[in-house]
Write a protein that holds these residues in place. Structure first.
Motif, PDB file in Angstrom:
ATOM      1  N   ILE A   9       0.877  -1.169   0.000  1.00 50.53           N
ATOM      2  CA  ILE A   9       0.000   0.000   0.000  1.00 50.53           C
ATOM      3  C   ILE A   9       0.913   1.217   0.000  1.00 50.53           C
ATOM      4  O   ILE A   9       1.736   1.381   0.918  1.00 50.53           O
ATOM      5  N   VAL A  16       5.883   3.701   0.548  1.00 57.35           N
ATOM      6  CA  VAL A  16       5.146   2.953   1.577  1.00 57.35           C
ATOM      7  C   VAL A  16       5.178   3.669   2.923  1.00 57.35           C
ATOM      8  O   VAL A  16       4.375   3.385   3.813  1.00 57.35           O
ATOM      9  N   PHE A  23       3.056   6.144   7.962  1.00 56.43           N
ATOM     10  CA  PHE A  23       2.229   5.549   6.911  1.00 56.43           C
ATOM     11  C   PHE A  23       0.782   5.419   7.393  1.00 56.43           C
ATOM     12  O   PHE A  23       0.051   4.539   6.953  1.00 56.43           O
ATOM     13  N   ARG A  50      12.717  -7.844   7.647  1.00 58.97           N
ATOM     14  CA  ARG A  50      12.554  -7.751   9.100  1.00 58.97           C
ATOM     15  C   ARG A  50      11.652  -6.574   9.520  1.00 58.97           C
ATOM     16  O   ARG A  50      10.829  -6.694  10.417  1.00 58.97           O
ATOM     17  N   ARG A  51      11.784  -5.457   8.825  1.00 58.91           N
ATOM     18  CA  ARG A  51      11.023  -4.269   9.265  1.00 58.91           C
ATOM     19  C   ARG A  51       9.520  -4.462   9.038  1.00 58.91           C
ATOM     20  O   ARG A  51       8.708  -4.131   9.903  1.00 58.91           O
ATOM     21  N   MET A  52       9.148  -4.975   7.890  1.00 60.96           N
ATOM     22  CA  MET A  52       7.720  -5.199   7.634  1.00 60.96           C
ATOM     23  C   MET A  52       7.189  -6.288   8.554  1.00 60.96           C
ATOM     24  O   MET A  52       6.082  -6.184   9.077  1.00 60.96           O
ATOM     25  N   TYR A  87      13.622 -12.373   6.717  1.00 64.34           N
ATOM     26  CA  TYR A  87      15.029 -12.124   6.392  1.00 64.34           C
ATOM     27  C   TYR A  87      15.563 -11.058   7.322  1.00 64.34           C
ATOM     28  O   TYR A  87      15.015  -9.955   7.410  1.00 64.34           O
ATOM     29  N   SER A  88      16.625 -11.414   8.049  1.00 65.95           N
ATOM     30  CA  SER A  88      17.212 -10.476   9.007  1.00 65.95           C
ATOM     31  C   SER A  88      18.591 -10.950   9.434  1.00 65.95           C
ATOM     32  O   SER A  88      18.797 -12.144   9.648  1.00 65.95           O
ATOM     33  N   ARG A  89      19.478  -9.974   9.560  1.00 68.39           N
ATOM     34  CA  ARG A  89      20.797 -10.292  10.121  1.00 68.39           C
ATOM     35  C   ARG A  89      20.865  -9.894  11.586  1.00 68.39           C
ATOM     36  O   ARG A  89      21.865 -10.136  12.239  1.00 68.39           O
ATOM     37  N   THR A  90      19.797  -9.268  12.107  1.00 70.05           N
ATOM     38  CA  THR A  90      19.847  -8.758  13.485  1.00 70.05           C
ATOM     39  C   THR A  90      18.868  -9.446  14.432  1.00 70.05           C
ATOM     40  O   THR A  90      19.060  -9.396  15.648  1.00 70.05           O
ATOM     41  N   ARG A 103      19.249 -15.614   7.390  1.00 72.90           N
ATOM     42  CA  ARG A 103      20.270 -14.568   7.508  1.00 72.90           C
ATOM     43  C   ARG A 103      20.615 -13.924   6.167  1.00 72.90           C
ATOM     44  O   ARG A 103      21.182 -12.837   6.108  1.00 72.90           O
ATOM     45  N   GLY A 125       7.614  -5.824   2.318  1.00 74.53           N
ATOM     46  CA  GLY A 125       8.790  -5.039   2.703  1.00 74.53           C
ATOM     47  C   GLY A 125       9.572  -4.710   1.459  1.00 74.53           C
ATOM     48  O   GLY A 125      10.092  -5.604   0.785  1.00 74.53           O
ATOM     49  N   ASP A 127      12.486  -3.334   0.782  1.00 75.42           N
ATOM     50  CA  ASP A 127      13.919  -3.651   0.676  1.00 75.42           C
ATOM     51  C   ASP A 127      14.076  -5.098   0.218  1.00 75.42           C
ATOM     52  O   ASP A 127      14.775  -5.400  -0.761  1.00 75.42           O
ATOM     53  N   LEU A 128      13.396  -6.014   0.890  1.00 78.67           N
ATOM     54  CA  LEU A 128      13.443  -7.421   0.477  1.00 78.67           C
ATOM     55  C   LEU A 128      12.820  -7.594  -0.911  1.00 78.67           C
ATOM     56  O   LEU A 128      13.371  -8.299  -1.767  1.00 78.67           O
ATOM     57  N   GLN A 131      14.979  -7.144  -3.925  1.00 80.37           N
ATOM     58  CA  GLN A 131      15.881  -8.264  -4.226  1.00 80.37           C
ATOM     59  C   GLN A 131      15.128  -9.402  -4.906  1.00 80.37           C
ATOM     60  O   GLN A 131      15.660 -10.087  -5.773  1.00 80.37           O
ATOM     61  N   ASN A 154      10.150   5.995   1.712  1.00 78.74           N
ATOM     62  CA  ASN A 154      10.621   4.647   1.393  1.00 78.74           C
ATOM     63  C   ASN A 154       9.830   4.134   0.181  1.00 78.74           C
ATOM     64  O   ASN A 154       8.629   3.910   0.261  1.00 78.74           O
TER      65      ASN A 154
END
Ligand SMILES: NC(=O)c1ccc[n+]([C@@H]2O[C@H](COP(=O)([O-])OP(=O)(O)OC[C@H]3O[C@@H](n4cnc5c(N)ncnc54)[C@H](OP(=O)(O)O)[C@@H]3O)[C@@H](O)[C@H]2O)c1
Length: 186
Positions: A9, A16, A23, A50-52, A87-90, A103, A125, A127-128, A131, A154
Motif C-alpha cells: 500500500i 510505503v 504511513f 525484518r522491518r515489515m 530475512y534479518s541479520r539482526t 540470515r 517489505g 527492501d526485500l 531483491q 521509502n
C-alpha cells in the motif's frame, strides 16, 4: 505452480512510508480491509523483510488489534495461518509461530520453496521485495495506492529493475484508494 506475489500500500507517488516514517495515510478502511482479507486468505507463505515483519507481527502478538472488529479478527486469523520466512541479520528470535529467520536472501532457496508450495507466496517489505524483483522471482503484484502524494520516503518499488506487466484487474474504493493487479510478463 505457486505464484510469488508482491503487495504493498503506497502513496500515489509510490512510497510505503513518508520521509518521517509515517504511513497512517495508508491504513485501509473497512472496504479495503475486507478486500485485502480475501486476497490474503489463500496465501500459504509470507516472505518478509525484518522491518515489515515487525510491523505485521502485532496481528499475532497484540490481541487488541483483533479485538477491534470482526474484520480485524478475521485478518488476524488469516495472518497467523501461513508459514513465515523472515530475512534479518539482526533478529535472534521470532515473536510469532510458524516463523523461520533467514540470515541471507538466497534466490535459489526461494525458487525451491515456490516449486514445492501448494499455495501462493507473498513478499512484504520493499527492501526485500527489491531483491526478489531483481532475482526475477515475482509473478504478480497487488499494488494499492492511497490518495496522497508524500514527496519522498521509502519507495514501494525498486528503481533499478525493469519489469513489463500485464494488467489483470483494477478496483476503486470509496476512500479514493485504488488497487491494481498486475502479472509480470515472462
Ligand atoms: N504502507 C504500509 O501499509 C506499511 C505497513 C507497514 C510498514 N510500512 C513501512 O514499510 C517499510 C519497511 O521497510 P524496508 O524497506 O526497510 O523493508 P523490509 O524489506 O521490510 O525490511 C528490511 C530489513 O530486512 C532485512 N533484510 C533485507 N534484505 C536482507 C537480506 N538479503 N538478508 C538478510 N536480511 C535482509 C534487514 O533486516 P536487519 O536489519 O534485521 O538485518 C533489513 O533491514 C518501513 O518504511 C515501514 O514504515 C508501510
Amino acid at each position: 505452480m505457486a505464484k510469488l506475489i508482491y503487495s504493498s500500500i503506497a502513496s500515489l507517488d509510490g512510497y510505503v512510508a513518508d520521509e518521517a516514517g509515517n504511513f497512517d495515510w495508508a491504513e485501509p478502511d473497512e472496504e479495503v480491509h475486507a478486500f485485502i482479507n480475501d486476497l490474503q486468505r489463500p496465501v500459504g507463505t509470507y516472505l518478509y523483510g525484518r522491518r515489515m515483519y515487525q510491523t505485521m507481527a502485532g496481528w499475532e502478538t497484540d490481541a487488541t488489534l483483533a479485538a477491534r472488529s470482526e474484520l480485524m479478527r478475521d485478518f488476524a486469523q488469516i495472518w497467523q495461518a501461513p508459514d513465515k520466512i523472515v530475512y534479518s541479520r539482526t533478529l535472534d528470535t521470532a515473536s510469532t509461530a510458524r516463523t523461520r529467520i533467514e540470515r541471507d536472501f538466497d534466490p535459489e532457496a526461494v525458487r525451491q520453496v515456490k516449486g514445492s508450495a501448494g499455495s501462493d507466496l507473498t513478499v512484504g517489505g520493499p527492501d526485500l521485495a527489491a531483491q526478489v524483483f531483481a532475482a526475477g522471482l515475482v509473478d504478480e503484484c497487488h499494488l494499492f495506492f492511497a490518495p496522497i502524494i508524500v514527496g519522498s520516503g521509502n519507495q514501494s518499488l525498486p528503481d533499478d529493475v525493469r519489469v513489463e506487466l500485464e494488467l489483470l484487474d483494477e478496483r476503486r474504493f470509496g476512500s479514493g484508494m485504488v488497487h491494481l493487479h498486475y502479472r509480470v510478463r515472462a
